[in-house]
Design a protein around this motif. Sequence first.
Motif, PDB file in Angstrom:
ATOM      1  N   SER A  17       0.834  -1.210   0.000  1.00 27.65           N
ATOM      2  CA  SER A  17       0.000   0.000   0.000  1.00 27.65           C
ATOM      3  C   SER A  17       0.863   1.253   0.000  1.00 27.65           C
ATOM      4  N   ASN A  18       1.958   1.226   0.761  1.00 28.76           N
ATOM      5  CA  ASN A  18       2.878   2.368   0.796  1.00 28.76           C
ATOM      6  C   ASN A  18       3.568   2.576  -0.548  1.00 28.76           C
ATOM      7  N   ARG A  19       3.881   1.473  -1.235  1.00 27.34           N
ATOM      8  CA  ARG A  19       4.505   1.598  -2.562  1.00 27.34           C
ATOM      9  C   ARG A  19       3.549   2.237  -3.562  1.00 27.34           C
ATOM     10  N   VAL A  20       2.286   1.847  -3.506  1.00 31.57           N
ATOM     11  CA  VAL A  20       1.300   2.444  -4.411  1.00 31.57           C
ATOM     12  C   VAL A  20       1.149   3.932  -4.103  1.00 31.57           C
ATOM     13  N   LEU A  21       1.077   4.285  -2.815  1.00 31.74           N
ATOM     14  CA  LEU A  21       0.989   5.695  -2.428  1.00 31.74           C
ATOM     15  C   LEU A  21       2.225   6.454  -2.909  1.00 31.74           C
ATOM     16  N   GLY A  22       3.397   5.878  -2.721  1.00 35.00           N
ATOM     17  CA  GLY A  22       4.634   6.508  -3.184  1.00 35.00           C
ATOM     18  C   GLY A  22       4.632   6.724  -4.691  1.00 35.00           C
ATOM     19  N   PHE A  23       4.062   5.766  -5.420  1.00 35.84           N
ATOM     20  CA  PHE A  23       4.030   5.922  -6.869  1.00 35.84           C
ATOM     21  C   PHE A  23       3.052   7.013  -7.282  1.00 35.84           C
ATOM     22  N   TRP A  24       1.940   7.149  -6.549  1.00 32.36           N
ATOM     23  CA  TRP A  24       1.027   8.256  -6.828  1.00 32.36           C
ATOM     24  C   TRP A  24       1.745   9.595  -6.627  1.00 32.36           C
ATOM     25  N   LEU A  25       2.596   9.679  -5.603  1.00 30.49           N
ATOM     26  CA  LEU A  25       3.365  10.905  -5.378  1.00 30.49           C
ATOM     27  C   LEU A  25       4.335  11.150  -6.536  1.00 30.49           C
ATOM     28  N   PHE A  26       4.956  10.076  -7.024  1.00 31.59           N
ATOM     29  CA  PHE A  26       5.837  10.184  -8.192  1.00 31.59           C
ATOM     30  C   PHE A  26       5.058  10.701  -9.399  1.00 31.59           C
ATOM     31  N   LEU A  27       3.844  10.179  -9.613  1.00 25.90           N
ATOM     32  CA  LEU A  27       3.039  10.649 -10.741  1.00 25.90           C
ATOM     33  C   LEU A  27       2.671  12.124 -10.588  1.00 25.90           C
ATOM     34  N   GLY A  28       2.543  12.585  -9.328  1.00 26.10           N
ATOM     35  CA  GLY A  28       2.322  14.012  -9.094  1.00 26.10           C
ATOM     36  C   GLY A  28       3.478  14.841  -9.630  1.00 26.10           C
ATOM     37  N   ALA A  29       4.704  14.357  -9.407  1.00 26.76           N
ATOM     38  CA  ALA A  29       5.886  15.048  -9.942  1.00 26.76           C
ATOM     39  C   ALA A  29       5.899  14.996 -11.468  1.00 26.76           C
ATOM     40  N   GLU A  30       5.456  13.878 -12.032  1.00 26.62           N
ATOM     41  CA  GLU A  30       5.378  13.754 -13.491  1.00 26.62           C
ATOM     42  C   GLU A  30       4.352  14.727 -14.070  1.00 26.62           C
ATOM     43  N   ILE A  31       3.264  14.940 -13.352  1.00 28.36           N
ATOM     44  CA  ILE A  31       2.261  15.910 -13.797  1.00 28.36           C
ATOM     45  C   ILE A  31       2.876  17.301 -13.867  1.00 28.36           C
ATOM     46  N   VAL A  32       3.696  17.635 -12.859  1.00 27.63           N
ATOM     47  CA  VAL A  32       4.382  18.938 -12.860  1.00 27.63           C
ATOM     48  C   VAL A  32       5.313  19.031 -14.063  1.00 27.63           C
ATOM     49  N   LEU A  33       6.064  17.955 -14.348  1.00 32.18           N
ATOM     50  CA  LEU A  33       6.979  17.948 -15.498  1.00 32.18           C
ATOM     51  C   LEU A  33       6.220  18.204 -16.796  1.00 32.18           C
ATOM     52  N   PHE A  34       5.171  17.416 -17.039  1.00 30.11           N
ATOM     53  CA  PHE A  34       4.445  17.573 -18.300  1.00 30.11           C
ATOM     54  C   PHE A  34       3.672  18.893 -18.351  1.00 30.11           C
ATOM     55  N   SER A  35       3.199  19.372 -17.219  1.00 35.17           N
ATOM     56  CA  SER A  35       2.541  20.678 -17.199  1.00 35.17           C
ATOM     57  C   SER A  35       3.506  21.772 -17.633  1.00 35.17           C
ATOM     58  N   THR A  36       4.740  21.673 -17.176  1.00 31.78           N
ATOM     59  CA  THR A  36       5.766  22.646 -17.561  1.00 31.78           C
ATOM     60  C   THR A  36       6.039  22.570 -19.059  1.00 31.78           C
TER      61      THR A  36
END
Length: 198
Positions: A17-36
């Motif tokens: 469960s923690n790994r899935v949560l961590g990956f969601w946080l990673f995808l948040g950073a990816e959203i910032v990258l692609f938004s930029t």
Amino acid sequence: MKIDHSLPLEYQTEENSNRVLGFWLFLGAEIVLFSTLFAVYFTLWNRTGSGPDGREIFELAPVLAETFLLLTSSFTCGLAVHSMRLGLKKPFMVFFLITLVLGLAFLGVEIFEFVTYVGEGATMQTSAFLSSLFVLLGTHGAHVALGLLWGGGLAIQIAREGFNHGTANKAFIFSLYWHFLDVVWIFIFSFVYLKGLM
């Protein structure tokens, strides 16, 4: 290790469960990258200089092919996860391998598209518009290529070990990544290609 059998296999341990949560946080950073990258593209889309604009280089057929391939791969990836949750290894492998083949085909069409642009003299050095376009599309394509390598390794691991807490968690996290790439592509299709063709 506490196991909650009421949850899907990929969530049954606290670590998973923690790994899935961590990956969601990673995808948040990816959203910032692609938004930029989208922000840069939208700032520079009409800075064509003496080079071509989207109407001159975009062709609908390859873009529709790319869209069909990637969206279909997202569907087969979902079927693979569903098969995994039912404990069906053979259907999982079939759907997962179809996902990877469709992703590879998508990448092939995108590379062909890039080669066509360069052959027409539309390179990163031609204009700010093309520079931002290549960076945006290239970053997405690099993510797809990384996903194919990751998925290939995961397919080998599941073929050898079957489904367990670790492999199920990895397959589910891969599916989150793959669906994310599809969402990004929908934005590229809508706001880069369709807008550029108008």
